[in-house]
Design a protein around this motif. Structure first.
Motif, PDB file in Angstrom:
ATOM      1  N   ASN A   1       0.716  -1.180   0.055  1.00 40.48           N
ATOM      2  CA  ASN A   1      -0.085  -0.013  -0.208  1.00 40.48           C
ATOM      3  C   ASN A   1       0.962   1.144   0.100  1.00 40.48           C
ATOM      4  N   LEU A   2       2.065   1.245   0.202  1.00 39.78           N
ATOM      5  CA  LEU A   2       3.181   2.215  -0.078  1.00 39.78           C
ATOM      6  C   LEU A   2       3.877   2.073  -1.381  1.00 39.78           C
ATOM      7  N   ASP A   3       4.644   3.242  -1.528  1.00 35.60           N
ATOM      8  CA  ASP A   3       5.372   3.160  -2.805  1.00 35.60           C
ATOM      9  C   ASP A   3       6.647   3.850  -2.415  1.00 35.60           C
ATOM     10  N   CYS A   4       7.222   3.400  -1.547  1.00 34.56           N
ATOM     11  CA  CYS A   4       8.647   3.993  -1.120  1.00 34.56           C
ATOM     12  C   CYS A   4       9.711   4.219  -2.093  1.00 34.56           C
ATOM     13  N   GLN A   5      10.178   5.547  -2.092  1.00 37.72           N
ATOM     14  CA  GLN A   5      11.193   5.818  -3.220  1.00 37.72           C
ATOM     15  C   GLN A   5      12.333   5.063  -3.588  1.00 37.72           C
ATOM     16  N   TYR A   6      12.742   4.212  -2.413  1.00 38.98           N
ATOM     17  CA  TYR A   6      14.083   3.490  -2.586  1.00 38.98           C
ATOM     18  C   TYR A   6      13.759   1.996  -2.705  1.00 38.98           C
ATOM     19  N   CYS A   7      12.419   1.543  -2.830  1.00 36.59           N
ATOM     20  CA  CYS A   7      11.954   0.165  -2.431  1.00 36.59           C
ATOM     21  C   CYS A   7      12.646  -0.667  -3.774  1.00 36.59           C
ATOM     22  N   TYR A   8      13.134  -1.775  -3.417  1.00 35.87           N
ATOM     23  CA  TYR A   8      13.799  -2.900  -4.520  1.00 35.87           C
ATOM     24  C   TYR A   8      12.814  -3.659  -5.268  1.00 35.87           C
ATOM     25  N   LEU A   9      11.614  -3.791  -4.592  1.00 39.82           N
ATOM     26  CA  LEU A   9      10.593  -4.669  -5.054  1.00 39.82           C
ATOM     27  C   LEU A   9      10.003  -4.386  -6.101  1.00 39.82           C
ATOM     28  N   PRO A  10       9.602  -5.269  -7.075  1.00 38.10           N
ATOM     29  CA  PRO A  10       8.823  -5.047  -8.478  1.00 38.10           C
ATOM     30  C   PRO A  10       7.395  -5.517  -8.034  1.00 38.10           C
ATOM     31  N   ASN A  11       6.479  -5.107  -9.115  1.00 38.97           N
ATOM     32  CA  ASN A  11       5.367  -5.588  -8.797  1.00 38.97           C
ATOM     33  C   ASN A  11       4.399  -5.070  -7.725  1.00 38.97           C
ATOM     34  N   ARG A  12       4.686  -3.953  -7.073  1.00 34.73           N
ATOM     35  CA  ARG A  12       4.191  -3.761  -5.899  1.00 34.73           C
ATOM     36  C   ARG A  12       2.667  -3.106  -6.023  1.00 34.73           C
ATOM     37  N   ASN A  13       2.166  -3.000  -7.440  1.00 33.76           N
ATOM     38  CA  ASN A  13       0.759  -2.587  -7.689  1.00 33.76           C
ATOM     39  C   ASN A  13      -0.123  -4.050  -7.852  1.00 33.76           C
TER      40      ASN A  13
ATOM     41  N   LEU B   1       9.698 -18.439  11.198  1.00 37.85           N
ATOM     42  CA  LEU B   1       8.742 -18.058  10.081  1.00 37.85           C
ATOM     43  C   LEU B   1       8.435 -16.726  10.101  1.00 37.85           C
ATOM     44  N   VAL B   2       9.024 -15.807   8.857  1.00 42.38           N
ATOM     45  CA  VAL B   2       8.815 -14.327   8.913  1.00 42.38           C
ATOM     46  C   VAL B   2       7.673 -14.004   7.528  1.00 42.38           C
ATOM     47  N   TRP B   3       6.731 -13.117   7.727  1.00 38.47           N
ATOM     48  CA  TRP B   3       6.051 -12.752   6.443  1.00 38.47           C
ATOM     49  C   TRP B   3       6.450 -11.386   6.199  1.00 38.47           C
ATOM     50  N   HIS B   4       6.458 -11.268   4.922  1.00 38.35           N
ATOM     51  CA  HIS B   4       7.374 -10.230   4.363  1.00 38.35           C
ATOM     52  C   HIS B   4       6.916 -10.091   2.935  1.00 38.35           C
ATOM     53  N   ALA B   5       7.154  -8.649   2.494  1.00 40.07           N
ATOM     54  CA  ALA B   5       7.137  -8.212   0.849  1.00 40.07           C
ATOM     55  C   ALA B   5       5.720  -8.821   0.184  1.00 40.07           C
ATOM     56  N   GLY B   6       5.154  -7.846  -0.577  1.00 37.13           N
ATOM     57  CA  GLY B   6       5.204  -6.220  -0.308  1.00 37.13           C
ATOM     58  C   GLY B   6       4.830  -5.830   1.064  1.00 37.13           C
ATOM     59  N   GLU B   7       3.680  -5.802   1.447  1.00 36.30           N
ATOM     60  CA  GLU B   7       3.053  -5.420   2.840  1.00 36.30           C
ATOM     61  C   GLU B   7       2.297  -6.398   3.400  1.00 36.30           C
ATOM     62  N   PRO B   8       2.704  -7.480   4.294  1.00 39.27           N
ATOM     63  CA  PRO B   8       2.125  -8.528   4.770  1.00 39.27           C
ATOM     64  C   PRO B   8       0.782  -8.341   4.987  1.00 39.27           C
ATOM     65  N   LEU B   9       0.506  -7.027   5.683  1.00 39.27           N
ATOM     66  CA  LEU B   9      -0.757  -6.743   6.439  1.00 39.27           C
ATOM     67  C   LEU B   9      -1.754  -6.211   5.258  1.00 39.27           C
ATOM     68  N   ALA B  10      -1.379  -6.341   4.231  1.00 38.65           N
ATOM     69  CA  ALA B  10      -2.420  -5.912   2.891  1.00 38.65           C
ATOM     70  C   ALA B  10      -3.171  -7.214   2.842  1.00 38.65           C
ATOM     71  N   VAL B  11      -2.731  -8.223   3.069  1.00 37.83           N
ATOM     72  CA  VAL B  11      -3.501  -9.907   3.057  1.00 37.83           C
ATOM     73  C   VAL B  11      -4.502  -9.520   4.189  1.00 37.83           C
TER      74      VAL B  11
ATOM     75  N   ILE C   1      20.803   1.291   4.376  1.00 35.70           N
ATOM     76  CA  ILE C   1      20.945   2.430   3.866  1.00 35.70           C
ATOM     77  C   ILE C   1      19.975   2.285   2.474  1.00 35.70           C
ATOM     78  N   ASP C   2      19.898   3.422   1.615  1.00 39.46           N
ATOM     79  CA  ASP C   2      19.113   3.134   0.368  1.00 39.46           C
ATOM     80  C   ASP C   2      20.129   2.489  -0.883  1.00 39.46           C
ATOM     81  N   GLU C   3      20.108   1.129  -0.629  1.00 38.24           N
ATOM     82  CA  GLU C   3      21.107   0.362  -1.391  1.00 38.24           C
ATOM     83  C   GLU C   3      20.814   0.116  -3.064  1.00 38.24           C
ATOM     84  N   ILE C   4      21.693  -0.267  -3.686  1.00 38.78           N
ATOM     85  CA  ILE C   4      21.300  -0.604  -5.078  1.00 38.78           C
ATOM     86  C   ILE C   4      20.866  -2.204  -5.164  1.00 38.78           C
ATOM     87  N   SER C   5      19.696  -2.456  -5.218  1.00 34.37           N
ATOM     88  CA  SER C   5      19.394  -3.715  -5.008  1.00 34.37           C
ATOM     89  C   SER C   5      17.898  -3.877  -5.874  1.00 34.37           C
ATOM     90  N   GLY C   6      17.750  -5.031  -6.526  1.00 32.27           N
ATOM     91  CA  GLY C   6      16.582  -5.337  -7.058  1.00 32.27           C
ATOM     92  C   GLY C   6      16.013  -4.179  -8.207  1.00 32.27           C
TER      93      GLY C   6
END
Length: 384
Positions: A24-36, A64-74, A197-202
């Protein structure tokens, strides 16, 4: 949002489950694709994951860790069913499990609180500090800041005494505000803090640390933040400070065993919402590569996880990672503070794993270690 993965002492095997790519967010440094994309993991896929993980040779306890994109959007109902399935399967295996969710906290309400409590879930919250820093980068898809909603979630966690830690992404902008960052954590009684840090990733192809003065500013920030924490009896506890001082105590002469879980096969196993899985860094499932088939090393509906060692993509990736580790070990004096760096950073920055120094390690390993050592030499800090 990144997980708090960089624990460089012995710790538990980590299974990361990504129930949806949507955030539900669109962070400017996010490494994840397909966030929509609003697809979500099916219960059939989830049941296969649980059964495979619980019957595996992974040692207890398994996290066991729930993660990416936003787990609570489920939905909450998805998690209620998930834990019912998990508990039923575990009657057969009797495994010891630890549970976690990494969240932006904007969706937390009383119902979520009840679910966290019922299942003893530890929460990781992504928050970048005070509102003028956080809202610069952590925004909705329509560009609005999210600090107020994140703080509402944090206050609910605190009110109900649910343990949590925070992760803040340090950008070139936030490095100018160590006092404000420190005051924010203290005033809001946030006691366990980690920095990325805002790293180069994904999908994130640039970093503010490519700017000429950024590493100098980073060192200055870390030194000042350490001084402020020390003046407050070691509060908040900062992951990076604990890691570096622990490494010094455990390896005073460069000896001992160092564990960097992102470089060890099967120490971290990540499943996406379709049941595809990989090992090493979870960020690899968000990284495109035709050579390595987007780092998919199997699918839980078709392949048992114990078959991963026979997978051709795993073999190729692991071989290149181990070559890079050997080069790091033989050439870098920071080895015992790092354990060979992050494979995802190496690949995202260079297109290879068999390399050594990256921008990420120049900043978040070397500059970090230099700053902490400088402070330790000048003071006798509480957090030591």
């Amino acid at each position: 949002m990144h997980l708090n993965l960089q624990e460089f002492n012995s710790h538990n095997p980590l299974v990361i489950i990504q129930p949806t790519p949507f955030c539900n967010l669109d962070c400017q440094y996010c490494y994840l694709p397909n966030r929509n994309l609003k697809q979500q993991m099916s219960l059939d896929v989830l049941e296969r994951i649980f059964d495979e993980v619980l019957k595996s040779s992974l040692p207890d306890p398994i996290e066991l860790v729930w993660h990416a994109g936003e787990p609570l959007a489920v939905s909450k109902d998805f998690y209620r069913k998930a834990f019912q399935i998990l508990n039923q399967i575990n009657l057969k295996y009797n495994r010891k499990l630890l549970h976690g969710i990494q969240t932006n906290a904007t969706l937390i309400d009383e119902e979520w609180i009840n679910l966290f409590q019922e299942n003893q879930i530890h929460i990781g919250v992504s928050i970048d500090g005070p509102d003028f820093i956080h809202d610069r980068y952590r925004v909705t898809h329509t560009g609005y800041g999210t600090h107020k909603k994140t703080m509402r979630g944090i206050k609910l966690l605190q009110k109900n005494q649910i343990p949590f830690n925070t992760i803040s992404v340090l950008t070139d902008f936030s490095l100018d505000y160590p006092y404000e960052m420190f005051a924010f954590f203290v005033e809001n009684e946030i006691q366990r803090v980690a920095f990325n840090i805002d790293e180069i990733s994904g999908e994130n192809l640039s970093s503010s640390y490519e700017l000429e003065q950024a590493i100098y500013k980073y060192k200055k920030f870390i030194h000042k933040f350490a001084e402020l924490v020390d003046s407050n009896n070691g509060i908040p506890e900062v992951r990076e400070f604990v890691q570096i001082t622990s490494s010094i105590k455990n390896n005073p002469h460069g000896k001992g065993i160092l564990i960097n879980s992102t470089n060890i096969p099967f120490h971290v196993i990540t499943f996406d919402y379709q049941g595809n899985y990989t090992t090493f860094c979870p960020e690899l499932l968000a990284t495109k590569s035709s050579k390595f088939d987007n780092f998919i090393m199997g699918n839980i509906l078709q392949n048992e996880i114990n078959s991963i060692s026979e997978n051709s993509i795993f073999k190729a990736v692991n071989s290149e990672i181990q070559t890079g580790l050997k080069a790091c070990r033989e050439s870098c004096e920071y080895w015992y503070f790092c354990g060979g760096g992050s494979p995802s950073n190496k690949f995202s920055e260079t297109g290879r794993f068999d390399v050594t120094e990256t921008l990420h390690c120049r900043v978040h390993r070397k500059a970090l270690v230099d700053s902490i050592l400088d402070y330790l030499e000048s003071k006798k800090p509480v957090f030591r």
